[in-house]
Design an enzyme around this catalytic site. Structure first.
Site, PDB file in Angstrom:
ATOM      1  N   ASP A   1      42.062  23.364  54.495  1.00  0.00           N
ATOM      2  CA  ASP A   1      40.946  23.784  55.533  1.00  0.00           C
ATOM      3  C   ASP A   1      40.983  23.070  56.565  1.00  0.00           C
ATOM      4  O   ASP A   1      40.034  23.375  57.719  1.00  0.00           O
ATOM      5  CB  ASP A   1      39.686  24.072  54.735  1.00  0.00           C
ATOM      6  CG  ASP A   1      39.622  25.058  53.745  1.00  0.00           C
ATOM      7  OD1 ASP A   1      38.893  25.065  52.722  1.00  0.00           O
ATOM      8  OD2 ASP A   1      40.461  26.138  54.064  1.00  0.00           O
TER       9      ASP A   1
ATOM     10  N   HIS B   1      51.797  19.453  45.861  1.00  0.00           N
ATOM     11  CA  HIS B   1      52.587  18.543  45.197  1.00  0.00           C
ATOM     12  C   HIS B   1      53.887  18.702  44.941  1.00  0.00           C
ATOM     13  O   HIS B   1      54.877  18.151  44.965  1.00  0.00           O
ATOM     14  CB  HIS B   1      51.798  17.685  44.254  1.00  0.00           C
ATOM     15  CG  HIS B   1      52.417  16.444  43.918  1.00  0.00           C
ATOM     16  ND1 HIS B   1      53.568  16.180  43.140  1.00  0.00           N
ATOM     17  CD2 HIS B   1      51.835  14.933  44.018  1.00  0.00           C
ATOM     18  CE1 HIS B   1      53.703  15.183  42.735  1.00  0.00           C
ATOM     19  NE2 HIS B   1      52.769  14.151  43.594  1.00  0.00           N
TER      20      HIS B   1
ATOM     21  N   LYS C   1      46.152  22.218  59.035  1.00  0.00           N
ATOM     22  CA  LYS C   1      47.394  21.953  59.046  1.00  0.00           C
ATOM     23  C   LYS C   1      48.278  23.106  59.671  1.00  0.00           C
ATOM     24  O   LYS C   1      49.067  22.914  60.335  1.00  0.00           O
ATOM     25  CB  LYS C   1      47.930  21.983  57.654  1.00  0.00           C
ATOM     26  CG  LYS C   1      47.599  20.536  56.812  1.00  0.00           C
ATOM     27  CD  LYS C   1      48.547  20.435  55.802  1.00  0.00           C
ATOM     28  CE  LYS C   1      48.448  21.561  54.656  1.00  0.00           C
ATOM     29  NZ  LYS C   1      49.398  21.090  53.403  1.00  0.00           N
ATOM     30  N   THR C   2      47.957  24.289  59.285  1.00  0.00           N
ATOM     31  CA  THR C   2      48.546  25.329  59.784  1.00  0.00           C
ATOM     32  C   THR C   2      48.155  25.740  61.200  1.00  0.00           C
ATOM     33  O   THR C   2      49.211  25.976  62.094  1.00  0.00           O
ATOM     34  CB  THR C   2      48.446  26.633  58.723  1.00  0.00           C
ATOM     35  OG1 THR C   2      48.416  26.284  57.433  1.00  0.00           O
ATOM     36  CG2 THR C   2      49.242  27.822  59.149  1.00  0.00           C
TER      37      THR C   2
END
Lengths: 309, 489
Positions: free
Chosen positions: B99, B162, B102-103
């Site tokens: 949230d 990860h 990043k995108t």
């Protein structure tokens, strides 16, 4: 405190030269771990009084958690952990989901999982009836959510709190409570197993095994070790049932074997589990195995399922 | 528009850039961004299939290209001039809470750079999809975005978890050279930022740049505190917290094109920081030369070995040796040819044929290496990271335990090997550190990939990180070798 332990180390020594409000903000953040924005709000509302602000933050955290929970509630949560807790004759296995495996590895989240498993044990200490040696009770998410934690709040509240702290959707998926008679020993293990045997059993897989030991004075250390290894076997080889030497026959293809006693022992594929049991004078009564995410693929059972061994 | 897709060249490329290619029955057209970067910006991530309907069944077009590290791929004689004007290529990724933006940041970068043609704009939704890709049979969820600044070409990867980052490292063409840590100024670092940084360490990211996002909603005071806290965290995990560049901005402003210092100017600052602080992997021309041998040819004059020089430089009469499969043969360089024309010397990146003195053709096999005398040592034990494919990827169903013995495939050779782990048991779908003990001594270079097969199916993939001292294998039987874990079980 939830997040603060991690952040205690992360503050440098330059704080002392700042003005008072920044100082307080830094201190409050360091102590509580709540977001900066909330800490600032708290201080603004309480005239920079750290103690009052902290109190307010703790009260708010729950409400904030719930509102975050409604925001993120729709998101897919397929990662997570399984926590195993054994306390003498009672054991609990719980699965909690989250969105990313980063959170699944996070200490705060894992502490929550462990606490939930412990709550299950303390809340339902039902002794099994004399007719059966162990009793298994399967709990679905709803029933789990309603249980009370040691501090009195419901587990649902705790999960909401953590949703607020970690910012991801979390679901209390399911749990299993195992209670055993005096002559049955419970043993649990998780995978990955903790490096330090005193650390909680939390991982992507978990298993509880109930067995009886005929050996009278064998050191409990040995028995525990074998119990844990058998749990590891259950996790790794995923048997469907214990198997009855009188009724069941071994499969021709060892890879398809689903009865535990006829499976190749995970720590020594040359021998079958039955040999391990014979060597140690043990009979396995029952076991439970959880894997994160497996209940999503199989049919969801009706929400009020109770099973007795 | 004619797309500069080199079909046959792509297939040839495939044999030399093994890490980035999948050998499939259908011909896979891969767009390699190795020619002059300006022209390739037009082909970045366009749908190949829609513009080339005549490809037919046997040819499959790949939409997302894993851009090979062009600095390390071979150059033909004709490409030599291209080398000079080629931009440096860098692999980066974004880490941070989902949230925190990043995108949005990635989309904003592509938008900003699409203005001058050095990127194709990718919208938030487009990037967010994180397509599932298969590389060597392994399923990885990742978004790949490409863009270029004045000096460099970037391949930007973002993964949801990860596990996906790790799988990307293991099967990806190259290491991540740098990472952008995105932190929301109003939240500050989350508890799981610890895990993000641990991952960055695990995949070997040496350089981090921090983008503090949503600064439009935060006060000056907040910005300072967040920066301090993150710097401390970085130092705690082993980076030089004070030296890491911090950019404050708002990815949303930049994406929406709002006029503000926090919008596009912040993106520009971020890109400048990346250009300056993330060093591009350079071809090594000075270390002792190493050339993996792809093929061997007997000619009347002697033996010629063919391959692509991995590092260093060599010329006629240099003393060398050929190593592999437990054997070392001394030799010296006689003549070097590129496309059948003799050259005076060869350096990293060149694809050459080398005539060797005093070498019997039958001594050499594909998979051996030609190196400067004394430069390389063979060993039969290496340390690395391995990922065991899960059931859905065609891997094992049952876990493996220490002392797992199977055939290891790497580059062009295969050798029986034994795998040992600290953990008692590794379930399919997990990755872990591994000690590999080979039946025969070989040369494996750090970063070299390998795979493990049971019969025809690949069950594990991994990378070697370092070599260990050679160990004695009793009776030449791997199961008799005793491996002791560091941790007592």
């Amino acid at each position: 405190m939830f997040g603060s332990k991690q952040f205690v180390r992360f503050f440098g020594s330059t704080i002392s030269v700042w003005n008072s409000s920044k100082n307080h903000l830094a201190q409050l953040r360091k102590k509580t771990g709540y977001t900066f924005a909330n800490c600032k709000k708290a201080l603004d509302m309480h005239n920079n009084d750290i103690e009052k602000a902290e109190k307010w933050l703790h009260e708010q955290a729950q409400a904030l958690g719930w509102s975050k929970a409604t925001n993120v509630g729709g998101r897919k949560a397929s990662e997570g952990v399984v926590a195993v807790v054994i306390n003498k004759n009672h054991g609990a296995l719980v699965e909690i989901n989250c969105e990313t495996d980063f959170v699944a590895r996070n200490n705060t989240f894992q502490t929550l999982a462990n606490m939930i498993a412990k709550s299950c044990i303390s809340v339902v200490p039902q002794a099994p009836t004399s007719s059966s040696s162990i009793k298994k009770e399967i709990l679905d998410g709803k029933s789990l959510a309603g249980l009370a934690a040691p501090d009195g709040k419901t587990l649902a509240d705790h999960v909401a709190l953590h949703i607020g702290l970690l910012g991801e959707n979390m679901i209390l998926k399911r749990g299993v409570l195992v209670s055993a008679n005096e002559n049955v020993i419970l043993s649990g293990n998780s995978h990955p197993a903790p490096q330090d045997p005193n650390n909680p059993l939390i991982g992507k897989y978990g298993a509880i095994l109930a067995f009886q030991s005929k050996a009278s004075q064998s050191s409990s250390g040995e028995i525990q070790k074998i119990g844990k290894q058998l749990c590891q076997h259950v996790i790794g080889m995923n048997p469907k049932a214990v198997g009855d030497p009188e009724q069941d026959k071994p499969q021709e293809n060892a890879d398809d074997e689903s009865n535990m006693i006829y499976q190749e022992y995970i720590l020594d594929p040359e021998i079958k589990v039955q040999e391990v049991l014979n060597e140690n004078n043990i009979t396995v009564v029952d076991f439970v195995r959880f894997e994160v995410g497996e209940s999503n693929t199989s049919n969801e059972e009706a929400s009020t399922v109770r099973a007795q061994a | 528009m004619a797309l500069p897709v080199r079909r046959s060249a792509g297939w040839k490329m495939a044999t030399f850039i093994k890490k980035s290619c999948v050998f499939t029955k259908t011909l896979v057209i891969r767009k390699f961004v190795t020619v002059t970067s300006e022209s390739t910006s037009h082909i970045l991530n366009l749908r190949l299939s829609s513009s080339r309907p005549s490809l037919g069944n046997r040819v499959r077009a790949v939409r997302y290209v894993r851009v090979s590290n062009s600095n390390l791929c071979h150059s033909t004689k004709a490409d030599v001039s291209d080398n000079e004007i080629k931009k440096e290529h860098v692999n980066i990724g974004t880490i941070g809470h989902v949230d925190h933006g990043k995108t949005t940041l990635t989309a904003a970068i592509t938008k900003y750079l699409s203005r001058n043609g050095s990127a194709v704009f990718r919208s938030y939704d487009d990037i967010d999809k994180a397509e599932e890709e298969r590389a060597r049979g392994i399923t990885i969820n990742a978004s790949h975005v490409e863009y270029a600044t004045e000096n460099r070409h970037y391949a930007h990867t973002d993964c949801p978890g990860h596990r996906d980052f790790l799988k990307n490292m293991i099967c990806g063409a190259s290491q991540m050279d740098g990472a952008i840590l995105v932190v929301d100024c109003n939240d500050g670092p989350m508890p799981q930022t610890t895990e993000h940084l641990l991952l960055a360490k695990q995949i070997g990211v040496k350089n981090i740049v921090v983008f503090v996002n949503k600064v439009d909603l935060a006060s000056e005071e907040l910005r300072e505190l967040v920066e301090l806290e993150v710097r401390d965290m970085l130092t705690h995990f082993g980076w030089d917290g004070d030296a890491v560049p911090f950019i404050h901005g708002s990815a949303l402003y930049a994406l929406e094109g709002k006029e503000s210092e926090l919008g596009e100017p912040a993106i520009k600052k971020l890109l400048d920081a990346l250009d300056k602080h993330v060093p591009a992997p350079k071809r090594d021309y000075t270390s002792p030369f190493i050339m993996p041998i792809d093929s061997v040819v007997g000619v009347p004059r002697g033996t010629v070995v063919i391959g692509t020089v991995k590092q260093g430089t060599f010329k006629k009469d240099d003393k060398a040796e050929v190593l592999g499969f437990g054997a070392t043969f001394p030799t010296s360089i006689s003549t070097i040819e590129v496309f059948r024309s003799p050259v005076l010397s060869a350096r990293a990146g060149d694809h050459v044929g080398v005539l060797l003195r005093q070498m019997k053709t039958s001594y050499i096999q594909r998979g051996m290496l030609l190196a400067a005398k004394g430069a390389l040592k063979m060993s039969n034990q290496y340390k690395g990271t391995v990922y065991f494919l899960d059931k859905s990827e065609g891997g094992r169903v049952k876990p493996v335990t220490r002392g797992y013995i199977q055939v290891l495939f790497s580059e062009t050779w295969q050798v029986t090997a034994r795998f040992d782990f600290e953990e008692d048991m590794i379930m399919p779908g997990e990755s872990c550190a591994v000690t590999v003990t080979l039946l025969k001594e070989m040369v494996i270079l750090p970063g070299q990939a390998f795979s493990v097969r049971e019969g025809m199916k690949t069950v594990a993939s991994g990378i070697i990180h370092e070599s260990c001292a050679a160990v004695f294998i009793p009776d030449r039987k791997l199961f008799k070798y005793e491996w002791k874990p560091k941790i007592k079980s």
